[in-house]
Design a protein around this motif. Sequence first.
Motif, PDB file in Angstrom:
ATOM      1  N   ALA A 262     -75.452  59.784   6.721  1.00 15.50           N
ATOM      2  CA  ALA A 262     -75.577  61.202   6.555  1.00 15.50           C
ATOM      3  C   ALA A 262     -75.312  61.987   7.806  1.00 15.50           C
ATOM      4  CB  ALA A 262     -76.744  61.726   5.712  1.00 15.50           C
ATOM      5  N   ARG A 263     -76.123  61.358   8.633  1.00 13.34           N
ATOM      6  CA  ARG A 263     -76.092  62.054  10.077  1.00 13.34           C
ATOM      7  C   ARG A 263     -74.526  61.745  10.877  1.00 13.34           C
ATOM      8  NH1 ARG A 263     -80.424  63.559  12.844  1.00 13.34           N
ATOM      9  NH2 ARG A 263     -82.717  63.449  11.560  1.00 13.34           N
ATOM     10  N   PHE A 264     -74.183  60.615  10.597  1.00  8.38           N
ATOM     11  CA  PHE A 264     -72.821  60.288  11.083  1.00  8.38           C
ATOM     12  C   PHE A 264     -71.805  61.274  10.325  1.00  8.38           C
ATOM     13  CE2 PHE A 264     -69.165  57.448  10.044  1.00  8.38           C
ATOM     14  CZ  PHE A 264     -68.618  57.310  11.141  1.00  8.38           C
ATOM     15  N   MET A 265     -71.794  61.563   9.115  1.00 13.46           N
ATOM     16  CA  MET A 265     -70.972  62.217   8.372  1.00 13.46           C
ATOM     17  C   MET A 265     -70.963  63.687   8.875  1.00 13.46           C
ATOM     18  SD  MET A 265     -68.999  60.285   6.693  1.00 13.46           S
ATOM     19  CE  MET A 265     -67.938  61.621   5.817  1.00 13.46           C
ATOM     20  N   ARG A 266     -72.312  63.970   9.286  1.00 11.25           N
ATOM     21  CA  ARG A 266     -72.384  65.588   9.914  1.00 11.25           C
ATOM     22  C   ARG A 266     -71.712  65.522  11.228  1.00 11.25           C
ATOM     23  NH1 ARG A 266     -77.886  69.165  10.336  1.00 11.25           N
ATOM     24  NH2 ARG A 266     -77.165  70.110  12.406  1.00 11.25           N
ATOM     25  N   MET A 267     -71.784  64.543  12.222  1.00  6.79           N
ATOM     26  CA  MET A 267     -71.228  64.210  13.435  1.00  6.79           C
ATOM     27  C   MET A 267     -69.699  64.389  13.204  1.00  6.79           C
ATOM     28  SD  MET A 267     -73.768  62.124  15.464  1.00  6.79           S
ATOM     29  CE  MET A 267     -73.306  62.234  17.298  1.00  6.79           C
ATOM     30  N   ARG A 268     -69.160  63.763  11.994  1.00  9.50           N
ATOM     31  CA  ARG A 268     -67.895  63.654  11.770  1.00  9.50           C
ATOM     32  C   ARG A 268     -67.364  64.968  11.215  1.00  9.50           C
ATOM     33  NH1 ARG A 268     -65.064  58.776   9.974  1.00  9.50           N
ATOM     34  NH2 ARG A 268     -64.933  57.362  11.767  1.00  9.50           N
ATOM     35  N   GLY A 269     -67.858  66.084  11.268  1.00  6.73           N
ATOM     36  CA  GLY A 269     -67.522  67.410  10.953  1.00  6.73           C
ATOM     37  C   GLY A 269     -67.572  67.846   9.659  1.00  6.73           C
ATOM     38  N   HIS A 270     -68.626  67.333   8.810  1.00  9.89           N
ATOM     39  CA  HIS A 270     -68.679  67.640   7.350  1.00  9.89           C
ATOM     40  C   HIS A 270     -70.056  68.446   7.502  1.00  9.89           C
ATOM     41  CE1 HIS A 270     -66.200  64.331   6.723  1.00  9.89           C
ATOM     42  NE2 HIS A 270     -65.815  64.725   5.648  1.00  9.89           N
ATOM     43  N   ASN A 271     -70.101  69.549   6.295  1.00  5.12           N
ATOM     44  CA  ASN A 271     -71.258  69.883   6.029  1.00  5.12           C
ATOM     45  C   ASN A 271     -71.913  69.484   5.068  1.00  5.12           C
ATOM     46  OD1 ASN A 271     -72.919  72.172   5.599  1.00  5.12           O
ATOM     47  ND2 ASN A 271     -71.915  73.032   3.979  1.00  5.12           N
ATOM     48  N   VAL A 272     -73.086  68.598   5.525  1.00  3.11           N
ATOM     49  CA  VAL A 272     -73.576  67.396   4.777  1.00  3.11           C
ATOM     50  C   VAL A 272     -74.803  67.947   3.669  1.00  3.11           C
ATOM     51  CG1 VAL A 272     -74.981  65.228   5.046  1.00  3.11           C
ATOM     52  CG2 VAL A 272     -72.781  65.801   6.282  1.00  3.11           C
ATOM     53  N   LEU A 273     -74.863  67.802   2.614  1.00  2.00           N
ATOM     54  CA  LEU A 273     -75.805  67.959   1.711  1.00  2.00           C
ATOM     55  C   LEU A 273     -76.724  66.705   1.545  1.00  2.00           C
ATOM     56  CD1 LEU A 273     -77.647  69.672  -0.042  1.00  2.00           C
ATOM     57  CD2 LEU A 273     -76.026  69.511  -1.802  1.00  2.00           C
ATOM     58  N   PHE A 274     -77.780  66.672   1.968  1.00  2.00           N
ATOM     59  CA  PHE A 274     -78.750  65.286   1.767  1.00  2.00           C
ATOM     60  C   PHE A 274     -80.167  65.931   1.694  1.00  2.00           C
ATOM     61  CE2 PHE A 274     -80.950  61.769   4.314  1.00  2.00           C
ATOM     62  CZ  PHE A 274     -80.557  60.752   3.303  1.00  2.00           C
ATOM     63  N   PRO A 275     -80.405  65.941   0.387  1.00  2.00           N
ATOM     64  CA  PRO A 275     -81.456  66.462  -0.244  1.00  2.00           C
ATOM     65  C   PRO A 275     -82.559  65.211  -0.783  1.00  2.00           C
ATOM     66  CG  PRO A 275     -79.911  66.347  -2.015  1.00  2.00           C
ATOM     67  CD  PRO A 275     -79.283  65.876  -0.870  1.00  2.00           C
ATOM     68  N   MET A 276     -83.541  65.886  -0.943  1.00  2.00           N
ATOM     69  CA  MET A 276     -84.936  64.749  -1.294  1.00  2.00           C
ATOM     70  C   MET A 276     -85.730  65.458  -2.419  1.00  2.00           C
ATOM     71  SD  MET A 276     -86.368  62.037  -1.377  1.00  2.00           S
ATOM     72  CE  MET A 276     -84.967  61.355  -0.508  1.00  2.00           C
ATOM     73  N   GLY A 277     -86.195  64.933  -3.256  1.00  2.00           N
ATOM     74  CA  GLY A 277     -87.258  65.449  -4.208  1.00  2.00           C
ATOM     75  C   GLY A 277     -88.069  64.400  -4.806  1.00  2.00           C
TER      76      GLY A 277
END
Length: 939
Positions: free
Chosen positions: A75-90
């Motif tokens: 998820a962090r990698f995709m964020r650095m790749r220029g995405h607005n990353v949604l990575f939620p937890m519950g």
Amino acid sequence: MSEQAQTKDRAAQAGRYDPRAIEPKWQARWAADGLYRTPDDDPRPKWYALTMLPYTSGDLHIGHWWAMAPSDTQARFMRMRGHNVLFPMGFDAFGLPAENAAIKDGAHPAEWTSRNIERMRGQLKSMGAMFDWEREVITASPDYYRWSQWFFLKLLEHDLAYRQMAPVWWCPKDQTVLANEQVVGGECERCGTPVTKRDLEQWFFRITRYADELLDFSKMQWPEQIQLMQRNWIGRREGAELRFGLDVPGAKEKEVRVFTTRPDTVWGCSFFVLAPEHPLVDQITTAEERDAVRAYVDAARRQTEIERLSTEREKTGVFTGAYVTNLFNGEKVPVWTADYVLYSYGTGAVMGVGAHDERDFAFALKHGLPILPVIERPDGLTKSFAMHGTMQEGLGDALAAARIPFEERSGSLFITIPFDRIDRYVEISRSHLKPGCWNEVVGTRWIFIFDDGVQAWDSPEAERRILARCKALEPAVRERRTVMEMLYSLAFYRDALFHDAYGMMVHSGDLTDTPGDRAIAETIRYGEGKGYGKGTVNYRLRDWLISRQRMWGAPIPVVYCKTDGIVPVPEQDLPVLLPDDAEFRPTGESPLTYHQGFLNTTCPACGEPARRETDTMDTFMCSSWYQMRYIDPHNDERPFSRELARKWLPVDQYTGGAEHAVMHLLYTRFFTKAVRDMGLLEFDEPMMRLFNQGQILGTDGQRMSKSRGNVIAPDEQVEKWGADTFRAYLMFLGPWDEGGPYDPSGISGVARWLNRAWNIATADVATTDAPDAPETRSLRRWTHHTLQRVTHDIERFHFNTMVSALMEFTNELSRRREAGATVDRAAWREAVEMFVLMLAPPVPHIAEELWEHIGKPYSVHTQSWPSYDASLAAADEVEIAVQVNGRVRERLTLPVDAPEDAAKEQALASPSVRAHVEGKEIVRVIYVPNRLVNIVVKG
RNA sequence: GCCGAAGUGGCGGAAUGGCAGACGCGACGGUCUCAAAAACCGUUGGGCCGCAAGGCUCAUGUGGGUUCGACUCCCACCUUCGGCACCA
């Protein structure tokens, strides 16, 4: 100052890597800055990364980290790749363990659960993952289960929910329903009483309506093995539903139907079997058989399906005393009940065709039911046994002359008849048969040769005639109940007696001689024309039973009224709240059934007193739509807004355990399709990409669980080594999709690596400006090649080799720093900068600290992932192997993509190769560019 | 039992048709130290030949097959793990 704090302080001054100092510091900073908030209005392309939410069992174990650290890395990698990353937890917070805890400790399940959530949330935060906690979802909170209930009402409205009787495990002493898990060795886990099953009216979702659509995976990228498991689970089978006539005085029905994938074998049906649970069993059983049938049905109800479906077990069953009529040939066949037939599959009944179904064959042999072959063997295997003393002299010579092979043992002949010489064999056999004896042909043809003529085994009457004749001739076969049993007693015959291949129809009335490739279709057409049945499709998949006789779940929002029947709770009255003063009995009985305040209500339709449904929903219902709630978790008007659904859904990358292959992952697909058909979603599948990680096991090689006592908590490891080291170690352990026992002993290697990494990035290195030095070129090659490897490894979830690549790079940088070689200033800076950026996804805290240390602006996690230069990454020389007959004899260093001629010439010139080639003929020379030369020699 | 996976050094694993054992743990040897720990350096699959450099050979659960070449593909078997519908 404490001794520990002094040590820490000294370490900081000396510039040593101290995770205990930097990790809390950065976690606090990230939280304060809202670094991991996911805005809905960010213009960058969205990426919804989701990892399965944990069940609130109380403690996170390392399995949770094993699942989440790599997901977080990607998820962090995709964020650095220029995405607005949604990575939620519950938290998946309803379920049986909370009730068990309530019975044991007296705490309300809600209390127990929220205590656990507190603790687990803290543990999760210590990972340093980029979860957006603003979006946390707890399935047991009223503002979540309100919408689970709302979806139930929608499913009901769309005719996707219905009520039907279904069996549950029942403890007669505790008077309570048991889960499969609570039945141990056929006994109640709590009190040891033998359990039985009991039928209850329960709620189902019509997942089977979507069976065909669920077989279509073309819109997603899911692992082949998961697709295969789901396909097999759904189990689509084409075949026919055939009617059998029922004429039993006591029975209401005049017919009974079977599903079969082999309607072409219907003329071979010689018995009929009902599942023990089938309601007809009781109606048709005759008085003489009643006691035996009841006892059998009772015993069957105590068994699990897994036991019943075992193909190795003895095929038990009992005769009901009744008969049904096979409409195709008018034969009356006996009706049995047997536990190898499941009520939940097909129509709960099978036609018994012993000759062409393996289980039917075993059943018929055991119970002395006749078997009649009606499909010709496509392999042509045909046998005959000429017993010593039954044939005249000269049989062997005659067979040899006819080129029919045989073996002679103790005066008897064991004959395997070529397919095209069967008729010739029958002539020879007839002419050599002694009076009062018989001989037979089995396999592709079925012929009995008596001294006064030939009798084909081609019908139920023929069976009876042949058997009677043989018994009259030979006392030794008088005990045999059927022709097949008689033949089966001879081991030589066994492989020729049964087959389930497709082949030409024989002994099948009007359809005799229909070829195998048309047999099923022709039989269906024939049967439909006569009204005997119809072609149909059957599924192994069953509708989803969602009723649970439990307290700690989302109440099913319906009311039962004497006047209005089943009345859905109006939407505006949701949620139907669980009482907070429920009283738990040690038996495990659901408190909702005797909680008067919950139970008694008024009918929403007529206002008269009515009773609430006291069953709650399967927790898989709650986890079937949680991914939809994360996108709009605080919406109190709808489960989620259409606009946000359009923006965020579906999930781009889902990760979770392979143990969910067929249940959760099928339920959530069904749910998505149902919600789509309610008009709330505009796509067909919930998760576009799926990756299933393996399971991390305890040191005993077993799944970690509290009851096994093999749980390893992450806290201690994090305390000792730091979160980054522990994350990296879990990723380094092995391939993520495999899992295996956890062994903590290797973690020191990862700790050493991060120490070295720290030293590299913080060290003063004597550099010069030497852009053209060969060392500069090779340093840049290392940097870009590593970047290439790490990039590909994260993309493909190969986290173990990602860590290896980073370790190798660290080793290389250490060597260069210490070797006193020429180090170009710009190339070194590039190497260190890219190295820290590559550390950011897997080990976020140390990366942030080092990023600051090398003078870069906060935060490393908002930087772009660097792109590698493929031409810099490429080597210009390669070592290739030279093999002689596949054995390596020499290694050559050649320029990349060396021409074939040059490579072969050099290979053949090598002295060690010559030594192995000398005096031999070179047959071939194979050249694989950049890999090897293989010289194939002879002699 | 059925469905789906996996089996490679002392251990975790790398290599998806082309040099088996990358990277790491452990072990052994060394540097530093009064010493130990830590850190660092070196060696490390088995067998055989050789003083050595090195060479030969066996080896990826078992047995067969395809191929110039098989950990990798095919067939059969063995073992382990996950799931089997109310554990989640």
